[in-house]
Design an enzyme around this catalytic site. Structure first.
Site, mmCIF file in Angstrom:
data_model
loop_
_atom_site.group_PDB
_atom_site.id
_atom_site.type_symbol
_atom_site.label_atom_id
_atom_site.label_comp_id
_atom_site.label_asym_id
_atom_site.label_seq_id
_atom_site.Cartn_x
_atom_site.Cartn_y
_atom_site.Cartn_z
ATOM 1 N N GLU A 130 58.499 50.339 39.671
ATOM 2 C CA GLU A 130 57.869 50.799 41.174
ATOM 3 C C GLU A 130 58.619 50.001 42.479
ATOM 4 O OE1 GLU A 130 54.598 53.638 39.448
ATOM 5 O OE2 GLU A 130 53.737 51.820 40.345
ATOM 6 N N CYS A 143 58.325 46.776 49.538
ATOM 7 C CA CYS A 143 58.202 46.326 48.257
ATOM 8 C C CYS A 143 58.924 46.454 47.059
ATOM 9 C CB CYS A 143 56.726 46.362 48.234
ATOM 10 S SG CYS A 143 55.894 45.533 47.044
ATOM 11 N N CYS A 150 53.280 42.821 33.792
ATOM 12 C CA CYS A 150 53.375 41.305 34.226
ATOM 13 C C CYS A 150 52.360 40.576 33.102
ATOM 14 C CB CYS A 150 52.049 41.452 35.280
ATOM 15 S SG CYS A 150 51.753 39.519 36.158
ATOM 16 N N CYS A 154 45.168 38.978 36.381
ATOM 17 C CA CYS A 154 44.589 38.971 37.223
ATOM 18 C C CYS A 154 43.175 39.927 37.244
ATOM 19 C CB CYS A 154 44.948 39.171 38.128
ATOM 20 S SG CYS A 154 46.127 37.832 39.437
ATOM 21 N N CYS A 157 43.944 43.431 39.408
ATOM 22 C CA CYS A 157 45.059 44.179 40.254
ATOM 23 C C CYS A 157 44.899 45.120 38.521
ATOM 24 C CB CYS A 157 46.015 43.094 39.220
ATOM 25 S SG CYS A 157 47.947 43.531 39.610
ATOM 26 N N GLU A 210 55.348 38.626 38.157
ATOM 27 C CA GLU A 210 55.111 37.629 39.281
ATOM 28 C C GLU A 210 55.871 36.935 38.890
ATOM 29 O OE1 GLU A 210 52.817 35.460 40.615
ATOM 30 O OE2 GLU A 210 54.595 34.235 40.437
ATOM 31 N N SER A 241 55.734 36.970 46.961
ATOM 32 C CA SER A 241 54.183 36.215 46.231
ATOM 33 C C SER A 241 54.120 35.985 44.477
ATOM 34 C CB SER A 241 53.462 38.092 46.757
ATOM 35 O OG SER A 241 51.871 37.361 46.556
ATOM 36 N N SER A 263 48.790 33.872 46.799
ATOM 37 C CA SER A 263 47.453 34.298 46.242
ATOM 38 C C SER A 263 46.484 33.946 45.353
ATOM 39 C CB SER A 263 47.926 35.708 44.914
ATOM 40 O OG SER A 263 48.481 36.646 45.532
ATOM 41 N N LEU A 264 46.280 33.493 47.678
ATOM 42 C CA LEU A 264 44.474 32.678 47.096
ATOM 43 C C LEU A 264 43.245 33.063 45.909
ATOM 44 C CD1 LEU A 264 44.320 29.368 47.013
ATOM 45 C CD2 LEU A 264 43.067 29.904 48.439
ATOM 46 N N HIS A 265 42.596 34.072 46.783
ATOM 47 C CA HIS A 265 41.078 35.174 46.389
ATOM 48 C C HIS A 265 40.159 34.276 46.621
ATOM 49 C CE1 HIS A 265 44.977 37.426 46.567
ATOM 50 N NE2 HIS A 265 44.619 37.794 45.596
ATOM 51 N N CYS A 383 48.224 47.237 47.027
ATOM 52 C CA CYS A 383 49.269 46.498 46.402
ATOM 53 C C CYS A 383 48.246 46.043 45.071
ATOM 54 C CB CYS A 383 48.399 44.469 47.024
ATOM 55 S SG CYS A 383 48.854 44.399 48.637
HETATM 56 N N1 SAH Z 1 52.175 38.807 41.492
HETATM 57 C C1 SAH Z 1 51.987 38.605 42.673
HETATM 58 C C2 SAH Z 1 53.327 39.656 43.766
HETATM 59 C C3 SAH Z 1 52.812 40.579 42.755
HETATM 60 S S1 SAH Z 1 50.807 41.389 43.478
HETATM 61 C C4 SAH Z 1 51.098 37.847 43.031
HETATM 62 O O1 SAH Z 1 49.625 37.961 42.454
HETATM 63 O O2 SAH Z 1 50.827 37.738 44.276
HETATM 64 C C5 SAH Z 1 50.650 40.929 45.376
HETATM 65 C C6 SAH Z 1 49.393 40.808 45.856
HETATM 66 O O3 SAH Z 1 48.937 42.131 45.667
HETATM 67 C C7 SAH Z 1 48.760 40.328 45.354
HETATM 68 O O4 SAH Z 1 48.405 39.019 46.549
HETATM 69 C C8 SAH Z 1 47.661 40.930 44.468
HETATM 70 O O5 SAH Z 1 46.854 39.421 44.155
HETATM 71 C C9 SAH Z 1 47.162 42.168 45.726
HETATM 72 N N2 SAH Z 1 46.892 42.796 44.845
HETATM 73 C C10 SAH Z 1 46.599 42.630 43.147
HETATM 74 N N3 SAH Z 1 45.277 43.434 42.857
HETATM 75 C C11 SAH Z 1 44.996 44.115 44.319
HETATM 76 C C12 SAH Z 1 44.220 45.572 44.162
HETATM 77 N N4 SAH Z 1 43.894 46.149 43.418
HETATM 78 N N5 SAH Z 1 43.661 45.284 45.777
HETATM 79 C C13 SAH Z 1 44.362 44.810 46.449
HETATM 80 N N6 SAH Z 1 45.387 43.858 46.407
HETATM 81 C C14 SAH Z 1 45.475 43.570 45.496
HETATM 82 FE FE1 SF4 Z 2 50.466 40.002 37.773
HETATM 83 FE FE2 SF4 Z 2 50.383 39.079 40.495
HETATM 84 FE FE3 SF4 Z 2 48.799 41.341 38.981
HETATM 85 FE FE4 SF4 Z 2 48.087 38.903 38.759
HETATM 86 S S1 SF4 Z 2 48.004 39.938 40.794
HETATM 87 S S2 SF4 Z 2 48.819 40.730 37.528
HETATM 88 S S3 SF4 Z 2 50.209 37.613 38.668
HETATM 89 S S4 SF4 Z 2 51.296 41.075 39.650
#
Ligand code: SAH
Ligand code: SF4
Length: 408
Positions: A130, A143, A150, A154, A157, A210, A241, A263-265, A383
């Protein structure tokens, strides 16, 4: 192939699986596309069909111009290239970009394209990724995806729950920009550039995958995106990212020179291990050291720290204070992302009041802390909601999501 575990699996075994997960192969078509080749590779492709060396540099320049400035989709459009050469090009190559399998437009104008890429084995279903376009008043952000699915898992995600994983080629990554400009009518035409500013003005590598697990292809595609003779997007308007692939962070600054988002979180390793299992391999301290050393980071070129707001998980004010403490000395901005729900997730988005309080702590410590407005939630374009239709949502789930988007 081995299943990639979903977020409910214990992170240690998820990480072990991560190293074992075999990637699907990319199978090049018999007639390859010129999209995504570097200038040197384009030169080789021309040499292979007999273009004399003395002509090659000029021909590369012409093809590049037609591909990335004019958006040519057929060699016949390349009117300043001699007909015999156009015919030879046409006999051996294409200008193919990813095929649009479907296009959805959100109630807020966000567009999501489902793109179809060649399958690993003939006869199998195509791979789907996508690509999302987010129009705003002062910019248009595209984007891009870097992988089908992936390998990382996470827990919040949606993309991480997709089983099939394949690295995209440079042509498939850069090709997403071409598709967007095709669909939006954003090319320079014979009459000159379109009126007003360009519709695609910014790129974020925040789609599926990623990017730093597909480093070379992402690098090559972004070098095409920022090439001044073609797509010409400034490196400051391109953001990559990563979930924290430490060894490739320095290379990103060195070899691509784009803006970095991390992506610290979470501010503690125990929680980050759970949310971003890759943290077990590259813990917070190492990750932040790589950020401190990021080439080109400065107050004018800050690193963005993404922080998804999960109710009762990482959203306390103590977390906010610790975040500020951790980032001390790094030229940083903090991007708070309201969690975007997806069917089957075990998380909720933090309450709006809590997000505001959290944001105040960060802001009062001197950081800009914009809260990312969720866009395109109704079409699962926000996201972390990206997951191709290989695993389709039921009509009911779609309606539920649309309702959620409307009540925000
Ligand atoms: N894999 C990379 C880039 C893609 S994700 C990464 O993880 O950084 C892009 C951003 O969306 C990242 O910061 C990710 O943590 C965030 N993200 C993933 N799932 C999400 C969700 N359900 N709600 C909000 N942000 C989310
Ligand atoms: Fe992959 Fe980024 Fe989703 Fe983590 S947040 S599973 S690294 S796409």
């Amino acid at each position: 192939m081995t299943d990639v575990p979903t977020g409910s699996v214990d992170p240690a075994s998820a990480l072990a699986a991560l190293e074992k997960t075999p990637l699907e192969r990319f199978v090049a078509p018999a007639k390859p596309s010129l999209v995504g080749l570097s200038r040197a590779e384009l030169g080789d492709a021309l040499a292979a069909i007999g273009v004399a060396e003395r002509e090659r540099k000029m021909r590369v320049q012409q093809v590049w111009h037609w591909l990335y400035l004019r958006g040519a989709r057929a060699f016949a459009e390349m009117t300043n290239v001699a007909k015999p050469m156009r015919d030879a090009l046409d006999a051996h190559y294409t200008l193919a970009r990813p095929e649009v399998a479907s296009e959805q437009v959100s109630v807020d104008g966000t567009r999501k394209w489902l793109l179809s890429l060649p399958a690993t084995n003939p006869g199998e279903a195509p791979h789907l990724v996508e690509c999302v376009y987010i129009p705003e008043t002062d910019r248009g952000t595209l984007c891009l995806s870097s992988q089908v699915g992936c390998t990382l898992t996470c827990s919040f995600c949606h993309t991480g729950t997709q089983r099939l994983v394949r690295n995209l080629t440079p042509g498939e990554i850069a090709g997403q920009i071409l598709v967007a400009r095709d669909r939006l009518g954003d090319w320079v035409t014979a009459a000159g550039p379109r009126e007003g500013s360009r519709l695609v003005s910014n790129i974020v590598m925040m789609g599926m995958g990623e990017p730093l697990y597909n480093f070379e292809a992402v690098r090559d595609a972004l070098l095409i995106a920022s090439d001044g003779d073609g797509l010409a997007l400034s490196r400051r308007r391109i953001t990559l990212s990563t979930s924290g692939v430490v060894p490739n962070i320095h290379r990103t600054g060195d070899e691509i020179g784009v803006m970095l988002a991390v992506s610290l979180h979470a501010v503690r390793d125990d929680l980050r291990n759970e949310l971003v299992p890759l943290n077990r391999k590259y813990p917070i301290k190492e990750l932040l050291k790589a950020c401190r050393d990021y080439p080109g980071a400065s107050n004018a070129r800050r690193i963005t720290f993404e922080y998804v707001m999960l109710k009762g998980i990482n959203d306390s004010l103590a977390d906010a204070k610790e975040l500020v403490r951790l980032l001390k000395g790094i030229p940083a901005k903090i991007n708070l992302i309201p969690f975007n729900p997806w069917p089957g997730t075990r998380y909720d988005c933090s309450d709006w009041e809590q997000i505001e309080k959290f944001s105040d702590v960060v802001f009062n410590a001197g950081y800009s802390s914009p809260v990312r407005t969720p866009r395109g939630r109704d079409i699962l374009a926000a996201c972390g909601q990206l997951k191709s239709a290989t695993e389709k949502l039921s009509a009911r789930e779609r309606l539920a999501l649309r309702a959620m988007a409307m009540t925000d």
